[in-house]
Every structure is written in structure tokens, then in C-alpha cells.
Design an enzyme around this catalytic site. Structure first.
Site, PDB file in Angstrom:
ATOM      1  CG  ASP A   8      -1.651  -1.327   1.341  1.00  0.00           C
ATOM      2  OD1 ASP A   8      -1.204  -2.594   1.213  1.00  0.00           O
ATOM      3  OD2 ASP A   8      -2.786  -1.239   2.023  1.00  0.00           O
ATOM      4  CD  GLU A  39      -6.974   0.464   0.513  1.00  0.00           C
ATOM      5  OE1 GLU A  39      -8.082   0.232   0.095  1.00  0.00           O
ATOM      6  OE2 GLU A  39      -6.730   0.083   1.776  1.00  0.00           O
ATOM      7  CG  ASN A  40      -3.975   3.362   2.303  1.00  0.00           C
ATOM      8  OD1 ASN A  40      -3.854   2.114   2.285  1.00  0.00           O
ATOM      9  ND2 ASN A  40      -5.219   3.748   2.893  1.00  0.00           N
ATOM     10  CG  ASN A  68     -10.155  -0.883   3.634  1.00  0.00           C
ATOM     11  OD1 ASN A  68      -9.161  -1.253   3.020  1.00  0.00           O
ATOM     12  ND2 ASN A  68     -10.037  -0.119   4.491  1.00  0.00           N
ATOM     13  CG  HIS A  69      -9.291   3.420   2.747  1.00  0.00           C
ATOM     14  ND1 HIS A  69     -10.161   4.032   3.572  1.00  0.00           N
ATOM     15  CD2 HIS A  69      -8.350   2.919   3.462  1.00  0.00           C
ATOM     16  CE1 HIS A  69      -9.737   3.827   4.703  1.00  0.00           C
ATOM     17  NE2 HIS A  69      -8.886   3.167   4.805  1.00  0.00           N
ATOM     18  CG  HIS A 179      -5.965  -3.633   5.396  1.00  0.00           C
ATOM     19  ND1 HIS A 179      -6.772  -2.483   4.797  1.00  0.00           N
ATOM     20  CD2 HIS A 179      -6.493  -3.918   6.484  1.00  0.00           C
ATOM     21  CE1 HIS A 179      -7.381  -1.922   5.887  1.00  0.00           C
ATOM     22  NE2 HIS A 179      -7.088  -2.808   7.026  1.00  0.00           N
TER      23      HIS A 179
HETATM   24 FE   LIG Z   1      -6.896  -1.066   3.291  1.00  0.00          FE
END
Ligand SMILES: [Fe+2]
Length: 267
Positions: A8, A39-40, A68-69, A179
Site C-alpha cells: 500500500d 488505495e492509500n 477498502n478505501h 492492508h
Molecule cells: Fe486497506
């Protein structure tokens, strides 16, 4: 064929480390294909933008995975339908924009499948990861549908990711977790030949709490004055795994952790 998978990317620190170093690291490590969970990567540390994706593709990234983001920057919802190189978890509730699996063909005609999954334990609600995986395995086959298969398991707990690793053993080239933003020291080849690491770690500033400003994060835990989480801006480490693929079998020949720059390289 050698694949680099990076965990990430967090905020500006992670993005600039990728933009300034990825091309030279690809050359130095003789990498043929790069997958990054981004995703971050937005400035706020949640979600990603079209501009970031395009910058990453320009500096050597072949495929971007998420978790999730994925929808935290709303603009990505329109972009993902047009961009095959950007994936979201396959087991999001349908209908969701975009796709969770795609097969990419490189300049040598090698077919590389990339599957993005998300865990169920302590994560946003999504379809059962094991049922989704079972269905996937019954539908797609290594060396028939693709030469290589890489699975990104975006999840909070080690046991769930570990179980998915074994579930895909012999059916994927690499299963790697994302994650938690903390790399695990368990890179190995599983019994039936799949390369595996429970978590790839993050591409971000490790002088932080999982990439976020540490004072603010501690204050949140102490229930003192704090603001919304925001990324730490120190020198980032690029963290992930490198896997050498056996092109006869589609399985892993060799796997090792990849750590470049920042606090983790100095340790
Ligand atoms: Fe995540």
C-alpha cells in the site's frame, strides 16, 4: 519472468518515493512486471486519484490494486470503468464499478492474471472471500487461462490471508497480503509451488503509525485532542516482494522481500 509487488502506497511520501525511484529499481532488479496496491496514495492517505494512477503507469507500474478505501476519492468511480489496469476487490457487493480480475498480455505475449480480493474479518462488508475464491478457481486455471496469476489479498488478519494462500497453493504464482502496512517476515514458497507473503508492508514513511502522523495517532488512542488521521511526510520505504516465475509451471521459483529506502532499509 520477475514480478515486483509493492504494498500500500501511503500519501505524498509514498507517491514521491515511487515516482523518483521505481524506474531505476526496475532496471537494477531486472523486473518485468510491477503491481502496486495504491488505495492509500491520495494526499489524505485514503483512496487514489486518476492523476496518481497515470503518474504510476508512467513510472513503470503495470497494474494497480486497491481495497477498502477504493472509493474514498469519488472521481475514481468513473475512471475505473475506463482503466483496465486499475482493479478493485473482486468480492465487493455487485453491482460495483470496475473489475476485480483482469488478464494482461505483455510485449512477449505472456498472459498475467491479477486478482484483487478483500478479507471479511474486521473489514468493510463484502462477499465471502472463500466462496469468491472457490468460484474463481473453478472457472480459471493456471497455464490455461493465463501463464501467471498474482493474487492481492487485502485483509486485516494474518490467519485469513494465510488460509487464502494455501487455498490458492498450486493455482497461483504469488499470493500476497496487503492492508496492514506492516511487512511480515514469512516470504516463502508453499507446498504446491505458490509464492506467499502474509503482508507486503507499505510504501510510506515508517516513522509513523502505519503511515499516518504518529503524534496525532497516539493522541487519538489517548482520546486527547486530535484531528482526522493524516499521512506522515518523512522519507518513505518501498516495501514488497519480488517473485521469479517458473514459466513451465506458472508457479514460483524464488521469492524474496523487497525493501528500499527510508527507515526499514536503514534498520
Ligand atoms: Fe486497506
Amino acid at each position: 519472468m520477475r514480478i515486483l509487488f509493492l504494498g500500500d502506497v501511503v500519501g505524498i511520501s509514498g507517491c514521491s518515493k515511487i515516482l523518483n525511484n521505481l524506474l531505476s529499481q526496475i532496471k537494477k532488479n531486472k523486473i518485468d512486471f510491477v503491481i502496486v496496491n495504491a488505495e492509500n496514495s491520495a494526499d489524505t492517505g485514503v483512496g487514489l486519484t486518476k492523476e496518481i494512477c497515470e503518474d504510476f503507469f508512467k513510472c513503470g507500474v503495470n497494474v494497480i490494486t486497491t481495497g477498502n478505501h477504493v472509493w474514498d476519492q469519488k472521481e475514481i468511480m468513473n475512471f475505473i470503468d475506463k482503466e483496465k489496469r486499475l482493479l478493485r476487490p473482486k468480492n465487493l457487493f455487485e453491482p460495483s464499478p470496475g473489475r476485480g480480475f483482469e488478464i494482461y498480455i505483455n510485449e512477449h505475449g505472456i498472459k498475467i492474471g491479477v486478482l484483487n480480493l478483500m478479507g471479511n474479518v474486521f473489514m468493510k462488508k463484502c462477499d465471502d472471500i472463500f466462496q469468491t475464491s472457490k468460484h474463481f478457481i473453478s472457472k480459471y486455471h493456471l497455464k490455461e487461462d493465463y501463464d501467471i496469476l498474482v493474487v492481492d489479498v487485502h485483509g486485516e488478519i494474518t490467519s485469513e490471508k494465510n488460509a487464502i494462500g494455501h487455498f490458492f497453493d498450486g493455482k497461483a504464482t504469488l499470493v500476497v497480503g496487503t492492508h496492514t502496512h506492516i511487512p511480515t517476515n514469512d516470504a516463502r514458497i508453499l507446498e504446491k509451488g505458490t509464492g506467499y507473503q502474509t503482508d507486503a508492508g507499505m510504501c510510506g514513511d515508517y516513522n509513523s503509525v502505519i503511515g499516518m502522523n504518529k503524534e496525532n495517532s497516539i493522541n487519538k488512542f489517548l482520546k486527547k485532542d486530535s484531528v482526522k488521521h493524516y499521512p506522515s511526510t518523512g522519507d518513505a520505504t518501498l516495501s514488497g516482494v519480488i517473485v521469479d516465475c517458473d514459466m513451465e509451471t506458472g508457479l514460483a521459483k524464488k521469492i524474496k522481500s523487497f525493501i528500499f529506502g527510508g527507515q526499514l532499509e536503514r534498520a
